[in-house]
Design a protein around this motif. Structure first.
Motif, PDB file in Angstrom:
ATOM      1  N   LYS A   6      32.746  30.179  -1.223  1.00 34.34           N
ATOM      2  CA  LYS A   6      33.039  32.133  -0.574  1.00 34.34           C
ATOM      3  C   LYS A   6      31.895  32.490  -1.629  1.00 34.34           C
ATOM      4  O   LYS A   6      30.735  33.419  -1.835  1.00 34.34           O
ATOM      5  N   PRO A   7      32.248  32.243  -2.871  1.00 38.72           N
ATOM      6  CA  PRO A   7      31.503  33.202  -4.377  1.00 38.72           C
ATOM      7  C   PRO A   7      30.213  32.813  -3.553  1.00 38.72           C
ATOM      8  O   PRO A   7      29.350  33.689  -4.130  1.00 38.72           O
ATOM      9  N   MET A   8      29.900  31.332  -3.648  1.00 42.92           N
ATOM     10  CA  MET A   8      28.113  30.413  -3.180  1.00 42.92           C
ATOM     11  C   MET A   8      28.205  31.391  -2.701  1.00 42.92           C
ATOM     12  O   MET A   8      26.347  31.254  -1.861  1.00 42.92           O
ATOM     13  N   THR A   9      27.979  31.061  -0.941  1.00 42.98           N
ATOM     14  CA  THR A   9      27.717  31.840   0.396  1.00 42.98           C
ATOM     15  C   THR A   9      27.052  33.734  -0.284  1.00 42.98           C
ATOM     16  O   THR A   9      26.794  33.548   0.499  1.00 42.98           O
ATOM     17  N   LEU A  34      16.080  28.730  -2.657  1.00 41.24           N
ATOM     18  CA  LEU A  34      17.080  27.374  -2.927  1.00 41.24           C
ATOM     19  C   LEU A  34      16.430  27.463  -4.427  1.00 41.24           C
ATOM     20  O   LEU A  34      17.072  27.389  -4.966  1.00 41.24           O
ATOM     21  N   VAL A  35      15.358  27.760  -4.004  1.00 33.66           N
ATOM     22  CA  VAL A  35      14.736  27.737  -6.342  1.00 33.66           C
ATOM     23  C   VAL A  35      15.136  29.318  -6.950  1.00 33.66           C
ATOM     24  O   VAL A  35      15.487  28.337  -7.842  1.00 33.66           O
ATOM     25  N   ILE A  36      15.231  29.528  -6.774  1.00 37.37           N
ATOM     26  CA  ILE A  36      15.994  31.084  -6.740  1.00 37.37           C
ATOM     27  C   ILE A  36      17.490  30.703  -7.622  1.00 37.37           C
ATOM     28  O   ILE A  36      18.126  30.695  -8.546  1.00 37.37           O
ATOM     29  N   PHE A  37      18.166  30.003  -6.317  1.00 37.74           N
ATOM     30  CA  PHE A  37      19.275  30.128  -6.520  1.00 37.74           C
ATOM     31  C   PHE A  37      19.610  29.138  -8.234  1.00 37.74           C
ATOM     32  O   PHE A  37      20.332  28.907  -8.310  1.00 37.74           O
ATOM     33  N   THR A  38      18.733  27.378  -7.769  1.00 38.48           N
ATOM     34  CA  THR A  38      19.001  26.510  -8.122  1.00 38.48           C
ATOM     35  C   THR A  38      18.914  26.643  -9.799  1.00 38.48           C
ATOM     36  O   THR A  38      19.728  26.348 -10.553  1.00 38.48           O
ATOM     37  N   ALA A  39      17.321  27.936 -10.161  1.00 37.93           N
ATOM     38  CA  ALA A  39      17.211  28.445 -11.143  1.00 37.93           C
ATOM     39  C   ALA A  39      18.192  28.945 -12.011  1.00 37.93           C
ATOM     40  O   ALA A  39      18.535  28.625 -12.996  1.00 37.93           O
ATOM     41  N   ILE A  40      19.061  29.875 -11.512  1.00 42.11           N
ATOM     42  CA  ILE A  40      19.921  30.389 -11.516  1.00 42.11           C
ATOM     43  C   ILE A  40      20.929  29.350 -11.841  1.00 42.11           C
ATOM     44  O   ILE A  40      21.805  30.099 -13.367  1.00 42.11           O
ATOM     45  N   ILE A  41      21.733  29.192 -11.729  1.00 39.22           N
ATOM     46  CA  ILE A  41      22.648  27.515 -11.784  1.00 39.22           C
ATOM     47  C   ILE A  41      22.092  27.273 -13.003  1.00 39.22           C
ATOM     48  O   ILE A  41      22.485  26.378 -14.095  1.00 39.22           O
ATOM     49  N   LYS A  42      20.548  26.458 -13.096  1.00 38.04           N
ATOM     50  CA  LYS A  42      20.357  25.226 -14.057  1.00 38.04           C
ATOM     51  C   LYS A  42      20.472  26.498 -14.889  1.00 38.04           C
ATOM     52  O   LYS A  42      20.853  26.122 -16.287  1.00 38.04           O
ATOM     53  N   THR A  43      19.877  27.805 -14.802  1.00 33.51           N
ATOM     54  CA  THR A  43      19.699  28.803 -16.613  1.00 33.51           C
ATOM     55  C   THR A  43      21.715  28.253 -16.865  1.00 33.51           C
ATOM     56  O   THR A  43      21.657  28.414 -18.113  1.00 33.51           O
TER      57      THR A  43
END
Length: 222
Positions: A6-9, A34-43
């Motif tokens: 839910k929060p990820m959606t 996807l790039v922005i979302f993934t970059a935030i997760i990886k940060t």
């Protein structure tokens, strides 16, 4: 898994709303999402990446000592393992430290499966040769790229040498890369693309971390 889905959606939809303000091409927009979302997760996971990379470099430096132990106790495998674990403990490293980052990312991958399934836009939009980001890549190019990027990521930090732990880690890297190829064969293209982007970002992170450590070591020698 709802506590993640839910929060990820909601978070992904927020990113999409921002991106589509400036990008009208939906195919490009979802890729940038996807790039922005993934970059935030990886940060967010960067401290773990730094810790894992440092540990891997330390294990590489320990290879001569590990080889000495291997030669000294080649007829006593139990004693060899005890001495190797003692050396790891004294140096503050863990030969299986790379598994921790993967284990933490695993729930995120599963959650992404449901995020992509819940967002209608993924089903209606393709990217490059992929007809729909909400369906699997029928050319199987993305699953293969996921395996190759995973393997390259592991090679960068895999210890050199022929001691049992180094060989085990290299084999594990190969097996995990093959596993990702097989597993992603029927996954939605959006999820597989997320994993490839995640690997590319981590490869870049590892590259800069390794170079930074090397520069610090060279500065100490001067």
């Amino acid at each position: 898994m709802n506590f993640l889905v839910k929060p990820m959606t909601l978070f992904f939809n927020g990113i999409h709303g921002f991106v589509t303000t400036y990008v009208s091409n939906l195919s490009l927009a979802y890729f940038l999402d996807l790039v922005i979302f993934t970059a935030i997760i990886k940060t967010i996971l960067l401290p773990l990446t730094i810790s894992q990379t440092k540990s891997s470099i330390m294990i590489q430096k320990m290879q001569p000592k590990l080889k000495e132990i291997q030669e000294k106790y080649k007829n006593d495998p139990q004693k060899m393992q005890e001495e190797q674990m003692k050396l790891y403990k004294e140096s503050g490293t863990n030969p299986l430290s790379g598994c921790l980052l993967l284990l933490i990312q695993w729930p995120i991958i599963i959650a992404m499966y449901y995020v992509v399934a819940n967002i209608q836009g993924f089903k209606d939009v393709g990217f490059l040769w992929v007809e729909s980001l909400g369906s699997y890549d029928r050319t199987f190019i993305l699953p293969i790229l996921s395996g190759l990027s995973s393997y390259l990521m592991g090679v960068m930090t895999a210890p050199k040498g022929d001691d049992p732990s180094a060989q085990q880690q290299r084999k594990m890297n190969l097996y995990m890369s093959i596993l990702f190829v097989v597993m992603f064969f029927k996954f939605q293209a959006g999820v597989v693309l997320y994993w490839i982007i995640s690997n590319v970002i981590q490869i870049l992170q590892q590259y800069f971390i390794i170079n930074r450590i090397r520069h610090k070591e060279e500065a100490k020698l001067q």
